[in-house]
Design a protein around this motif. Sequence first.
Motif, PDB file in Angstrom:
ATOM      1  N   SER A  28       0.823  -1.219   0.000  1.00 43.81           N
ATOM      2  CA  SER A  28       0.000   0.000   0.000  1.00 43.81           C
ATOM      3  C   SER A  28       0.852   1.262   0.000  1.00 43.81           C
ATOM      4  O   SER A  28       0.396   2.323  -0.407  1.00 43.81           O
ATOM      5  CB  SER A  28      -0.957  -0.001   1.200  1.00 43.81           C
ATOM      6  N   ASP A  31       3.024   0.912  -3.754  1.00 43.60           N
ATOM      7  CA  ASP A  31       2.189   1.026  -4.952  1.00 43.60           C
ATOM      8  C   ASP A  31       0.739   1.247  -4.529  1.00 43.60           C
ATOM      9  O   ASP A  31      -0.113   0.366  -4.669  1.00 43.60           O
ATOM     10  CB  ASP A  31       2.320  -0.273  -5.775  1.00 43.60           C
ATOM     11  N   GLU A  33      -1.733   2.897  -5.688  1.00 48.63           N
ATOM     12  CA  GLU A  33      -2.806   2.787  -6.691  1.00 48.63           C
ATOM     13  C   GLU A  33      -3.082   1.332  -7.051  1.00 48.63           C
ATOM     14  O   GLU A  33      -4.239   0.909  -7.138  1.00 48.63           O
ATOM     15  CB  GLU A  33      -2.449   3.600  -7.942  1.00 48.63           C
ATOM     16  N   TRP A  36      -4.957  -0.330  -3.994  1.00 51.39           N
ATOM     17  CA  TRP A  36      -6.392  -0.037  -3.839  1.00 51.39           C
ATOM     18  C   TRP A  36      -7.202  -0.539  -5.028  1.00 51.39           C
ATOM     19  O   TRP A  36      -8.367  -0.922  -4.885  1.00 51.39           O
ATOM     20  CB  TRP A  36      -6.617   1.452  -3.594  1.00 51.39           C
ATOM     21  N   ALA A  37      -6.592  -0.542  -6.210  1.00 46.24           N
ATOM     22  CA  ALA A  37      -7.314  -1.040  -7.396  1.00 46.24           C
ATOM     23  C   ALA A  37      -7.656  -2.520  -7.211  1.00 46.24           C
ATOM     24  O   ALA A  37      -8.754  -2.970  -7.545  1.00 46.24           O
ATOM     25  CB  ALA A  37      -6.471  -0.846  -8.652  1.00 46.24           C
ATOM     26  N   TRP A  49     -13.163   2.386 -13.163  1.00 42.95           N
ATOM     27  CA  TRP A  49     -12.468   3.680 -13.178  1.00 42.95           C
ATOM     28  C   TRP A  49     -11.483   3.803 -14.341  1.00 42.95           C
ATOM     29  O   TRP A  49     -11.013   2.803 -14.900  1.00 42.95           O
ATOM     30  CB  TRP A  49     -11.732   3.870 -11.852  1.00 42.95           C
ATOM     31  N   HIS A  51      -8.830   6.295 -13.746  1.00 38.99           N
ATOM     32  CA  HIS A  51      -7.612   6.544 -12.962  1.00 38.99           C
ATOM     33  C   HIS A  51      -7.894   6.168 -11.525  1.00 38.99           C
ATOM     34  O   HIS A  51      -8.971   6.459 -11.021  1.00 38.99           O
ATOM     35  CB  HIS A  51      -7.250   8.029 -12.963  1.00 38.99           C
ATOM     36  N   VAL A  52      -6.909   5.589 -10.858  1.00 43.84           N
ATOM     37  CA  VAL A  52      -7.144   5.210  -9.459  1.00 43.84           C
ATOM     38  C   VAL A  52      -7.103   6.439  -8.562  1.00 43.84           C
ATOM     39  O   VAL A  52      -7.958   6.626  -7.706  1.00 43.84           O
ATOM     40  CB  VAL A  52      -6.119   4.157  -8.984  1.00 43.84           C
ATOM     41  N   LEU A  53      -6.102   7.297  -8.767  1.00 45.81           N
ATOM     42  CA  LEU A  53      -5.966   8.421  -7.831  1.00 45.81           C
ATOM     43  C   LEU A  53      -5.465   9.681  -8.509  1.00 45.81           C
ATOM     44  O   LEU A  53      -4.470   9.657  -9.250  1.00 45.81           O
ATOM     45  CB  LEU A  53      -4.970   8.038  -6.717  1.00 45.81           C
ATOM     46  N   HIS A  54      -6.148  10.772  -8.223  1.00 53.60           N
ATOM     47  CA  HIS A  54      -5.614  12.095  -8.545  1.00 53.60           C
ATOM     48  C   HIS A  54      -5.187  12.683  -7.203  1.00 53.60           C
ATOM     49  O   HIS A  54      -6.002  12.892  -6.314  1.00 53.60           O
ATOM     50  CB  HIS A  54      -6.703  12.951  -9.190  1.00 53.60           C
ATOM     51  N   ASN A  55      -3.912  12.916  -7.045  1.00 56.60           N
ATOM     52  CA  ASN A  55      -3.368  13.262  -5.733  1.00 56.60           C
ATOM     53  C   ASN A  55      -2.864  14.695  -5.679  1.00 56.60           C
ATOM     54  O   ASN A  55      -1.800  15.008  -6.180  1.00 56.60           O
ATOM     55  CB  ASN A  55      -2.219  12.289  -5.407  1.00 56.60           C
ATOM     56  N   TRP A  64     -10.554   9.705  -6.099  1.00 51.68           N
ATOM     57  CA  TRP A  64     -10.279   8.262  -6.163  1.00 51.68           C
ATOM     58  C   TRP A  64     -11.220   7.603  -7.156  1.00 51.68           C
ATOM     59  O   TRP A  64     -12.413   7.901  -7.172  1.00 51.68           O
ATOM     60  CB  TRP A  64     -10.488   7.618  -4.790  1.00 51.68           C
TER      61      TRP A  64
END
Length: 644
Positions: A28, A31, A33, A36-37, A49, A51-55, A64
């Motif tokens: 976690s 990696d 993303e 969580w994916a 989705w 994208h997994v994450l825009h941070n 997310w």
Amino acid sequence: MFVNQNHLFVMSIQIKSLAEYQASYKKSVEDPEGFWAEIADHFTWIKKWDHVLHNDMVTPDIRWFEGAQLNITENCLDRHIADKGDQIALLWEPNEVTDQPRSFTYRQLLEEVCKCANALKALGVQKGDRVCFYMPMIPEVAIGILACARIGATHSVVFAGFSSNALADRIKDAQAKIVMCSDYNRRGPKTIPVKAVVDEALSLGCDSVSHVLVNQTTGGDIAWDADRDVWWHDLVDKQDTTCKPEAMDAEDPLFVLYTSGSTGKPKGVVHTTAGYMVYTCYTFLNVFQYQQGDVYWCTADVGWVTGHSYIIYGPLLAGATTLMFEGVPGYPDIGRFWQVIDKYKVNQFYTAPTALRALMAAGWDEPDKYDFGSIKVLGSVGEPINEEAWRWYDAKIGRGKAPIVDTWWQTENGGIMISSLPGITDTKPCFAAYPQPGVQPVILDQNGAVVHDNNVEGLLCIKYPWPGMIRTTYGDHERCRTTYFAPYKGYYFTGDAAKRDEDGRYRIIGRVDDVINVSGHRIGTAEVEDAINQHPEIVESAVIGFPHDIKGQGIYAFVKSTKEVTDPEGMKKEIFEMVTKHIGPIAKPDVIQFVAQLPKTRSGKIMRRILRKIAENQYDQIGDISTLINPESVEEIKLGAIHL
Ligand code: WT7
């Protein structure tokens, strides 16, 4: 061959060993993303989705599972029907031991939710509208919440102990279209008029509200506005039992929940759909080690985030049987909690330290009368659990055989952040202990620099986004930024101080801001001061938390009046009334001290540090008072101080 889908789901995401915890944690961080994916993959999506994450933890702009579409109720309800349509989803134990308990299978709960969702539509509720709840702990509150989620309305639950003023503030801030309430609320020996409080709140200019949907609990008399008020049994009962789940974007709001901060009025913490879903389910399965067939009981009120995440969403997402209790721990006698555990053979029990301390004080050996053979995991939440309460909980409820998870998290977090995993990691009294996979806590020193060593103490921040985190504060994104993301750039600031021990376990010390924690209720000192200062004869006040045996923290109010207080008891009563009117009885001060002046700096700032030491009865730690404009005030206040 019949494959139990829910079993597969649980098997594939639940951590079952220390090695798995360590591997999950490592992945976690390395990696996030990918990590969580992989978990999110097991849920039901209308569309996956992009994208997994825009941070962006600065603006902040956290997204997310962007591009995904889903409905959380499809994951809470529909997906379980094939495997466990006839399994109990929700058990309900009423306030009165003589009343009938109620229960809903997954199939029945889905039907009730659909009926209520159709009723909301009939009242004109559309996707994106806000629906406010002011309800007791009855199944209809869970049904109503899920009904909102079904049609994409944003729920805003207000704890039914808040005053009409506090309710009105929250309705107005969220611009709620509908209020859902009951006629009355049975709590222990009391019957509380709920609808009357709603009527009063709505008389304070809540123009956005078109209808009030009223569930009948006691059938007692209430006022009725025929154009506005609708009985649940008239409208909901006749609706169709199916309702197509609305396709929601991953980042569409799921709910708003108001919570106190150090300044100003309470802010509406906004949680969105996909990330919250994945996070509450994942943490529920890990922290409680829920196994199919278990009966899980969380004693929180749905008016707090614990009720949202761990009575309703987390357990239902996991396909669990969740118990809801209408009453209070001490009614009809101090054995009620213990009797309920015994009656339903509860396997996981999740409660607050304040309840444990009160029950421990009232009946140290009372639990001995009951059979707790079913108990596998005990949870604690809301405030630090002191060692005595921890030991008693362990010995008397867990009988030395059930691990205690001390779960640290906040309304803003969506789900549990730091906690031992029962039977997997170790547990240690007073330590929430280990971060959940995906949670990267850091300790900062006073200058905001990260302290890397162990055996350190400092400000607790979180370094990387997790799916359940706050996205914004309703209607005021800047407030979200300044409160949580601006204090230490690039980090989420929790407002808590913490210690990290030699083995990397976290111990929460408490708030470093002007927020106090009274019986697990979060109260902003500024809010209490504002309420007290409404009194025409009060010039100013300073509200401080002090250690309290049962409540954890008590409320100490230093109050300056325009003239000499000749009837202190009468004045105290008036102050109680002010606070009850503006916030609710939970914010009533335990101690009120009338003072001639408050200690102030040259710039006119009240020196809370000094008042805190006086309230805490630690006079030797008052320190330097030479910079005060009125150093003599300190001696005066010490002379009049009240220590319970
Ligand atoms: C504050 C958040 C989310 C649970 C209900 C409270 C304190 C919460 C613990 C714990 C020590 C705790 C913190 C936190 N807190 N759990 N296990 N040990 N302190 O949610 O009303 O948003 O309050 O409660 O101070 O910041 P909340």
